[in-house]
Design an enzyme around this catalytic site. Structure first.
Site, PDB file in Angstrom:
ATOM      1  CB  THR A   1      -0.841  -0.006   1.294  1.00  0.00           C
ATOM      2  OG1 THR A   1      -1.723  -1.119   1.236  1.00  0.00           O
ATOM      3  CG2 THR A   1      -1.614   1.273   1.485  1.00  0.00           C
TER       4      THR A   1
ATOM      5  NE  ARG B   1      -8.962  -6.932   4.434  1.00  0.00           N
ATOM      6  CZ  ARG B   1      -7.905  -6.139   4.326  1.00  0.00           C
ATOM      7  NH1 ARG B   1      -7.752  -5.382   3.267  1.00  0.00           N
ATOM      8  NH2 ARG B   1      -6.997  -6.097   5.272  1.00  0.00           N
ATOM      9  CB  VAL B   2     -13.114  -2.376   3.825  1.00  0.00           C
ATOM     10  CG1 VAL B   2     -12.419  -1.028   3.995  1.00  0.00           C
ATOM     11  CG2 VAL B   2     -14.088  -2.336   2.651  1.00  0.00           C
ATOM     12  N   GLY B   3      -9.866  -3.023   4.506  1.00  0.00           N
ATOM     13  CA  GLY B   3      -8.831  -2.983   5.547  1.00  0.00           C
ATOM     14  C   GLY B   3      -8.743  -1.624   6.207  1.00  0.00           C
ATOM     15  CG  ASP B   4      -4.817  -0.370   7.272  1.00  0.00           C
ATOM     16  OD1 ASP B   4      -4.934  -1.172   6.323  1.00  0.00           O
ATOM     17  OD2 ASP B   4      -3.757   0.218   7.537  1.00  0.00           O
TER      18      ASP B   4
ATOM     19  CB  THR C   1       1.959  -0.239   4.518  1.00  0.00           C
ATOM     20  OG1 THR C   1       1.882  -1.271   3.536  1.00  0.00           O
ATOM     21  CG2 THR C   1       3.325  -0.272   5.159  1.00  0.00           C
ATOM     22  N   GLY C   2       0.462  -2.814   5.601  1.00  0.00           N
ATOM     23  CA  GLY C   2       0.490  -4.138   6.223  1.00  0.00           C
ATOM     24  C   GLY C   2      -0.911  -4.647   6.501  1.00  0.00           C
TER      25      GLY C   2
ATOM     26  N   GLY D   1      -4.223  -4.821   7.550  1.00  0.00           N
ATOM     27  CA  GLY D   1      -5.109  -3.749   7.971  1.00  0.00           C
ATOM     28  C   GLY D   1      -5.939  -4.064   9.200  1.00  0.00           C
TER      29      GLY D   1
HETATM   30  N1  ASP Z   1      -3.113  -2.199   4.648  1.00  0.00           N
HETATM   31  C1  ASP Z   1      -3.664  -2.789   3.479  1.00  0.00           C
HETATM   32  C2  ASP Z   1      -4.938  -3.508   3.826  1.00  0.00           C
HETATM   33  O1  ASP Z   1      -5.001  -4.131   4.863  1.00  0.00           O
HETATM   34  C3  ASP Z   1      -2.801  -3.788   2.801  1.00  0.00           C
HETATM   35  C4  ASP Z   1      -1.373  -3.506   2.708  1.00  0.00           C
HETATM   36  O2  ASP Z   1      -0.861  -2.504   3.158  1.00  0.00           O
HETATM   37  O3  ASP Z   1      -0.714  -4.381   2.146  1.00  0.00           O
HETATM   38  O4  ASP Z   1      -5.838  -3.496   3.030  1.00  0.00           O
END
Ligand code: ASP
Length: 331
Positions: free
Chosen positions: A191, A219-222, A242-243, A245
């Site tokens: 991200t 699905r929705v992340g952060d 990032t990572g 979420g």
């Molecule tokens: N943070 C993003 C999510 O969880 C994914 C990512 O950063 O790889 O959607």
């Protein structure tokens, strides 16, 4: 109804280790600064983003260097990655969900704490620009799914096929086992969250992603959640993530980091505390990556992550640099 008219009608709103070295050419910190350390000099303009997305920071820097504002800089900066079909975690070319649909999330926040976001939106190449339109042209903060897509068409965005041959091929391969697992650092691409300070000292941020590859439909992340994937307070600074979420949402990570800076922590210390909170909640679980990036009003920066591998890109008048971030778990 335009945001300004809506606000009027409803009568709301009337009233460490990697911290950036001091730069010789920067201005002295003004006396009325809200920050504590009198020795710190202000670094501006400046742009930082998650990972080594150097083309994105170069684009944002161009905007800032020509006197442009932080909001335009972050929008145009992250658009570089949204358009890059080789980046399989953002925009066109992003990995699809488990059903083969690419769904995009993005948010943007300006110096006045205005914000806009789109969630789980298909067929539009630049979700960051749709998020900005949500912020500027509607009385809302978030639009999701079909509604977001419909709004984008109304605003003149074109329908685009987001699934590239490469991402389709990999998805079909994945379908053979359909095993969902988090991959710690996907080829160092992930991200993009970007934070910028312009020549006036104003801060803005943007964050855009295709989310976790092969996620559940819907699905929705952060990343598009204000406070989780991104937060900006023009008096204090900004943070982005990032990572995985789900972990960032649980601690409202970016908001937490800005609040820690408000309490006097440096961006580096605040990012470290943000990661530690997540690790405390997980009681020994280590199979995921999170990277936090923060900037304060003085232009000091910091980054920290769970596993080695996260870095952030920075552009100032001193040029461009990539900072590898320290990690909670050592190599
Ligand atoms: N943070 C993003 C999510 O969880 C994914 C990512 O950063 O790889 O959607």
């Amino acid at each position: 109804m335009k945001r300004r008219k809506f606000l009027k009608k409803s009568s709301i709103g009337t009233a460490g280790v990697f911290s950036t070295p001091l730069l010789a050419s920067c201005q002295e910190k003004p006396k009325d600064s809200t920050l504590l350390n009198d020795k710190v000099k202000i670094i501006k303009p400046i742009v930082v983003c998650t990972w080594n997305f150097h083309k994105a920071t170069a684009k944002a820097w161009k905007v800032l260097n020509m006197g442009g504002n932080a909001l335009d800089a972050v929008e145009q900066g992250v658009m570089i990655e949204e358009a890059d079909t080789n980046n399989q975690t953002v925009g066109v070319g992003g990995r699809p969900d488990r059903d083969g649909n690419v769904t995009l999330d993005a948010c943007i926040m300006d110096k006045e704490s205005n914000c806009g976001a789109v969630l789980c939106m298909q067929n539009i190449a630049h979700p960051i620009s749709v998020a900005r339109k949500v912020m500027e042209e509607t009385p809302h903060v978030m639009l999701a799914g079909k509604g977001a897509e419909q709004f984008a068409y109304e605003q003149g965005f074109n329908k685009t096929n987001l699934l590239t041959e490469q991402s389709k091929k990999e998805w079909l391969e994945w379908k053979k086992t359909s095993k969902y697992e988090t991959i710690i650092n996907i080829e160092n691409h992930d991200t993009i969250g970007m934070l910028a300070i312009d020549k006036n000292g104003d801060i803005a941020g943007g964050c855009t992603t295709s989310g976790m590859g092969y996620k559940y439909a819907g699905r929705v992340g952060d990343s598009p959640i204000i406070g989780a994937g991104l937060f900006v307070d023009n008096e204090i600074g900004g943070a982005t993530a990032t990572g995985v979420g789900e972990e960032v949402v649980r601690t409202v990570g970016s908001f937490l980091i800005v609040e820690l800076m408000r309490q006097g922590k440096s961006p580096q210390e605040a990012c470290e505390e943000g990661v530690k909170r997540i690790m405390q909640k997980n009681k020994g679980r280590k199979d995921f990556q999170i990277g936090f990036l923060a900037i304060n009003k003085n232009g000091e920066t910091g980054g920290y992550c769970v596993h080695p591998g996260f870095s952030y890109s920075q552009y100032t008048e001193e040029g461009q640099i990539n900072h590898p971030a320290e990690s909670f778990i050592k190599a």
